[in-house]
Design a protein around this motif. Structure first.
Motif, PDB file in Angstrom:
ATOM      1  N   PHE A  58     -26.038  27.069  -0.367  1.00 51.73           N
ATOM      2  CA  PHE A  58     -27.561  27.119   0.021  1.00 51.73           C
ATOM      3  C   PHE A  58     -27.956  27.966   1.103  1.00 51.73           C
ATOM      4  O   PHE A  58     -26.576  27.405   2.007  1.00 51.73           O
ATOM      5  N   LEU A  59     -28.626  28.652   0.714  1.00 53.55           N
ATOM      6  CA  LEU A  59     -27.801  29.968   2.517  1.00 53.55           C
ATOM      7  C   LEU A  59     -30.259  29.970   2.440  1.00 53.55           C
ATOM      8  O   LEU A  59     -31.074  29.598   1.947  1.00 53.55           O
ATOM      9  N   MET A  89     -31.320  30.201  -2.160  1.00 52.76           N
ATOM     10  CA  MET A  89     -32.420  30.645  -0.748  1.00 52.76           C
ATOM     11  C   MET A  89     -32.531  29.293  -0.883  1.00 52.76           C
ATOM     12  O   MET A  89     -32.923  28.502  -1.801  1.00 52.76           O
ATOM     13  N   LEU A  90     -32.541  28.241   0.220  1.00 50.69           N
ATOM     14  CA  LEU A  90     -33.023  27.315   0.671  1.00 50.69           C
ATOM     15  C   LEU A  90     -33.771  27.154   1.893  1.00 50.69           C
ATOM     16  O   LEU A  90     -33.135  27.820   3.140  1.00 50.69           O
ATOM     17  N   ALA A 102     -35.636  37.282  -3.285  1.00 53.78           N
ATOM     18  CA  ALA A 102     -34.839  35.726  -3.436  1.00 53.78           C
ATOM     19  C   ALA A 102     -33.955  36.231  -5.136  1.00 53.78           C
ATOM     20  O   ALA A 102     -32.921  36.409  -5.194  1.00 53.78           O
ATOM     21  N   ILE A 103     -35.012  36.228  -5.940  1.00 51.66           N
ATOM     22  CA  ILE A 103     -34.900  35.873  -6.762  1.00 51.66           C
ATOM     23  C   ILE A 103     -34.260  37.407  -7.947  1.00 51.66           C
ATOM     24  O   ILE A 103     -33.690  37.683  -8.492  1.00 51.66           O
ATOM     25  N   SER A 109     -29.135  32.967  -7.953  1.00 48.49           N
ATOM     26  CA  SER A 109     -29.589  32.088  -8.484  1.00 48.49           C
ATOM     27  C   SER A 109     -30.826  31.333  -8.504  1.00 48.49           C
ATOM     28  O   SER A 109     -31.052  31.064  -9.668  1.00 48.49           O
ATOM     29  N   GLY A 110     -31.193  31.489  -7.533  1.00 46.61           N
ATOM     30  CA  GLY A 110     -32.505  30.800  -7.230  1.00 46.61           C
ATOM     31  C   GLY A 110     -32.559  30.692  -5.711  1.00 46.61           C
ATOM     32  O   GLY A 110     -33.115  30.686  -5.646  1.00 46.61           O
ATOM     33  N   PHE A 111     -34.246  30.306  -5.450  1.00 46.68           N
ATOM     34  CA  PHE A 111     -35.178  30.238  -4.588  1.00 46.68           C
ATOM     35  C   PHE A 111     -35.090  28.298  -4.617  1.00 46.68           C
ATOM     36  O   PHE A 111     -36.136  28.229  -5.608  1.00 46.68           O
ATOM     37  N   LEU A 112     -35.335  27.383  -3.747  1.00 42.51           N
ATOM     38  CA  LEU A 112     -35.327  26.244  -3.557  1.00 42.51           C
ATOM     39  C   LEU A 112     -36.173  26.265  -2.273  1.00 42.51           C
ATOM     40  O   LEU A 112     -35.729  26.463  -0.927  1.00 42.51           O
TER      41      LEU A 112
END
Length: 126
Positions: A58-59, A89-90, A102-103, A109-112
């Protein structure tokens, strides 16, 4: 929740966010081991040395010394096995350019949106 990941790496300059996210991960048995670093440079050293081999990262995006995107550029240069690692991406950023960037990154794998929740972890684990 059955523990879906062995090692989770949190990279965020916010001590409080790391504390909250690590507790959620531990409470929900999302990962056996949670490694936390507030400096992306330290994460790169841990990864390149082989000291950690995270299944999931988680980045954060906005960090003072090195952004999440700069981390990804350096990560791309590492001579390590990246095939089994998922990166999310967090971030608290709602900037559409950050989300798109990010995407579009091959490692992401995803943006949170911060902070992690049980529902988010369950979706990732499924």
């Amino acid at each position: 929740m059955k523990t879906p990941f062995r090692t989770c790496l949190l990279i965020d300059d916010s001590h409080l966010d790391n504390l909250i996210n690590s507790e959620i991960i531990k409470m929900d048995n999302f990962a056996i081991e949670v490694v936390i670093t507030e400096a992306p440079e330290k994460a790169l050293l841990l990864l390149s040395s082989g000291k950690i081999k995270p299944d999931i990262i988680f980045l954060d995006i906005r960090m003072p010394e090195m952004s999440g995107f700069e981390f990804l550029a350096e990560y791309d240069q590492l001579d390590i096995d990246k095939a089994h690692t998922k990166i999310f991406m967090l971030s608290s950023s709602l900037d559409p350019r950050d989300v798109r960037k990010a995407i579009e990154n091959k490692y992401v794998s995803g943006f949170l949106t911060k902070c992690l929740t049980r529902d988010v972890l369950m979706k990732i684990a499924s």
